[in-house]
Design an enzyme around this catalytic site. Structure first.
Site, PDB file in Angstrom:
ATOM      1  CD  GLU A 122      33.972 -13.881  54.491  1.00 35.14           C
ATOM      2  OE1 GLU A 122      32.966 -13.177  53.950  1.00 35.14           O
ATOM      3  OE2 GLU A 122      34.721 -13.375  55.031  1.00 35.14           O
ATOM      4  CG  HIS A 145      36.927 -17.605  51.140  1.00 36.51           C
ATOM      5  ND1 HIS A 145      37.418 -16.857  50.406  1.00 36.51           N
ATOM      6  CD2 HIS A 145      37.031 -17.344  52.401  1.00 36.51           C
ATOM      7  CE1 HIS A 145      38.203 -15.988  51.161  1.00 36.51           C
ATOM      8  NE2 HIS A 145      37.933 -16.196  52.535  1.00 36.51           N
ATOM      9  CG  HIS A 147      42.752 -17.695  53.609  1.00 41.37           C
ATOM     10  ND1 HIS A 147      42.446 -17.494  55.019  1.00 41.37           N
ATOM     11  CD2 HIS A 147      41.299 -17.098  53.129  1.00 41.37           C
ATOM     12  CE1 HIS A 147      41.560 -17.055  55.135  1.00 41.37           C
ATOM     13  NE2 HIS A 147      40.580 -16.750  54.386  1.00 41.37           N
ATOM     14  CD  GLU A 175      47.100 -26.961  34.583  1.00 42.53           C
ATOM     15  OE1 GLU A 175      47.912 -26.782  35.522  1.00 42.53           O
ATOM     16  OE2 GLU A 175      46.044 -27.638  34.637  1.00 42.53           O
ATOM     17  CG  HIS A 216      40.524 -12.226  52.653  1.00 42.22           C
ATOM     18  ND1 HIS A 216      39.520 -11.726  53.552  1.00 42.22           N
ATOM     19  CD2 HIS A 216      40.406 -13.566  52.742  1.00 42.22           C
ATOM     20  CE1 HIS A 216      38.826 -12.733  54.022  1.00 42.22           C
ATOM     21  NE2 HIS A 216      39.388 -13.826  53.732  1.00 42.22           N
TER      22      HIS A 216
HETATM   23  P1  13P Z   1      34.621 -18.298  58.795  1.00 44.83           P
HETATM   24  O1  13P Z   1      35.182 -19.343  60.087  1.00 44.83           O
HETATM   25  O2  13P Z   1      33.231 -17.487  59.336  1.00 44.83           O
HETATM   26  O3  13P Z   1      34.237 -19.192  57.779  1.00 44.83           O
HETATM   27  O4  13P Z   1      35.740 -17.232  57.997  1.00 44.83           O
HETATM   28  C1  13P Z   1      36.724 -17.765  57.655  1.00 44.83           C
HETATM   29  C2  13P Z   1      37.198 -16.833  56.562  1.00 44.83           C
HETATM   30  O5  13P Z   1      38.198 -17.147  55.682  1.00 44.83           O
HETATM   31  C3  13P Z   1      36.876 -15.500  56.479  1.00 44.83           C
HETATM   32  O6  13P Z   1      37.153 -14.687  55.273  1.00 44.83           O
HETATM   33 ZN    ZN Z   2      38.803 -15.696  54.329  1.00 36.85          ZN
END
Ligand code: 13P
Ligand code: ZN
Length: 277
Positions: A122, A145, A147, A175, A216
């Site tokens: 990414e 980033h 999840h 908050e 995602h």
């Molecule tokens: P990478 O292992 O390339 O960082 O990818 C993980 C991910 O969350 C892709 O969206």
């Molecule tokens: Zn991801």
């Protein structure tokens, strides 16, 4: 030269990835972080004349991707395919310190990725997000980033609409409107690791510090690791409250007028158009 493994920015990456893993946000290789570093500070640990190897940008059309505003900037970045679970015990394999090469055309590895690794897939989305955030906040340093479980769960049962999603999150914890008054940007499901998702994320980042990647995960941006982590953490907490209560009759709620009072008390500018007044 000082020992790079003791550098505060390496420690911070280790601690943050460990926390994210511990919270269940980043299974396997899920998630990635890029952190723009101060050249002078890094110079105490690394010799800039020693480039370990040069790495091309992946997943982008060179014609469409211009990272030239970041030429010479140094970032510490999680490696692609690397597990957040493992960063703390082996930072030299799981992290890399890179410099954006001439014209923003490639990546110069200064340290890390010792087993032949490379930055997160990414990376283009991260670089485009850095460029977008730096235009609105010259002090922005971190793009993260992740999840997070409840945020992701909420994506399947709540409309993926910026106003509606932000409003629901703001209602879940007192908050919230104070922590992310600019709200949460939302993208539909898109193919990750591409120019297109990077461009779409960066466009949203002109307006938001938080961007949901539909079904995602989430992107966050901030001046510090704490600020960025705290943004995602607060969204995730609100999403958790939502997931714990969405199927139950709502008896009480934080009203829009209450949120206005909060914003006024803290003197914050917020997305008024995201309230229903
Ligand atoms: P990478 O292992 O390339 O960082 O990818 C993980 C991910 O969350 C892709 O969206
Ligand atoms: Zn991801």
């Amino acid at each position: 030269m000082k020992n790079i493994l003791e550098a505060p920015f390496v420690r911070e990456m280790c601690e943050t990835t460990a926390n994210m893993y511990r919270l269940g946000w980043d299974e396997r290789n899920g998630g990635n972080i890029s952190y723009m570093l101060d050249e002078k500070e890094v110079g105490e640990y690394l010799d800039f004349s020693k480039v370990v190897r040069t790495i091309p940008f992946m997943g982008v059309n060179q014609e469409d991707f211009d990272a030239s505003p970041l030429e010479g900037k140094i970032f510490i970045v999680t490696g692609t395919g690397k597990y957040f679970k493992n960063v703390q015990k082996d930072p030299a394999n799981n992290l890399g310190i890179v410099r954006i090469g001439k014209g923003g055309r490639n990546i110069e590895l200064l340290w890390g990725y010792e087993d032949g690794g490379r930055p997160t897939s990414e990376f283009p989305a991260h670089m485009m997000s850095h460029m977008a955030r730096l235009k609105v906040d010259p002090e922005n340093r971190v793009v993260m980033h992740s999840h997070p479980t409840n945020t992701l769960a909420m994506n399947y049962v709540h409309e993926l609409d910026e106003k509606k999603l932000t409003h629901t999150l703001w209602e879940m914890c007192t908050e919230c409107i104070v922590v992310f008054p600019d709200g949460v940007g939302v993208l539909p499901w898109m193919l990750c690791g591409t120019n297109s998702i990077g461009e779409a994320t960066a466009k949203k980042m002109e307006e938001f510090r938080l961007v949901i990647w539909g079904m995602h995960g989430i992107y966050g941006a901030g001046k510090t690791m704490d600020e960025t982590f705290g943004l995602i953490e607060t969204v995730e907490k609100a999403a958790q409250i939502y997931m714990l209560t969405a199927h139950l009759p709502r008896v009480n709620t934080i009203k829009d007028e209450d949120m206005v009072k909060l914003a006024e008390l803290f003197g914050i500018k917020y997305r008024k158009d995201f309230l229903n007044l």
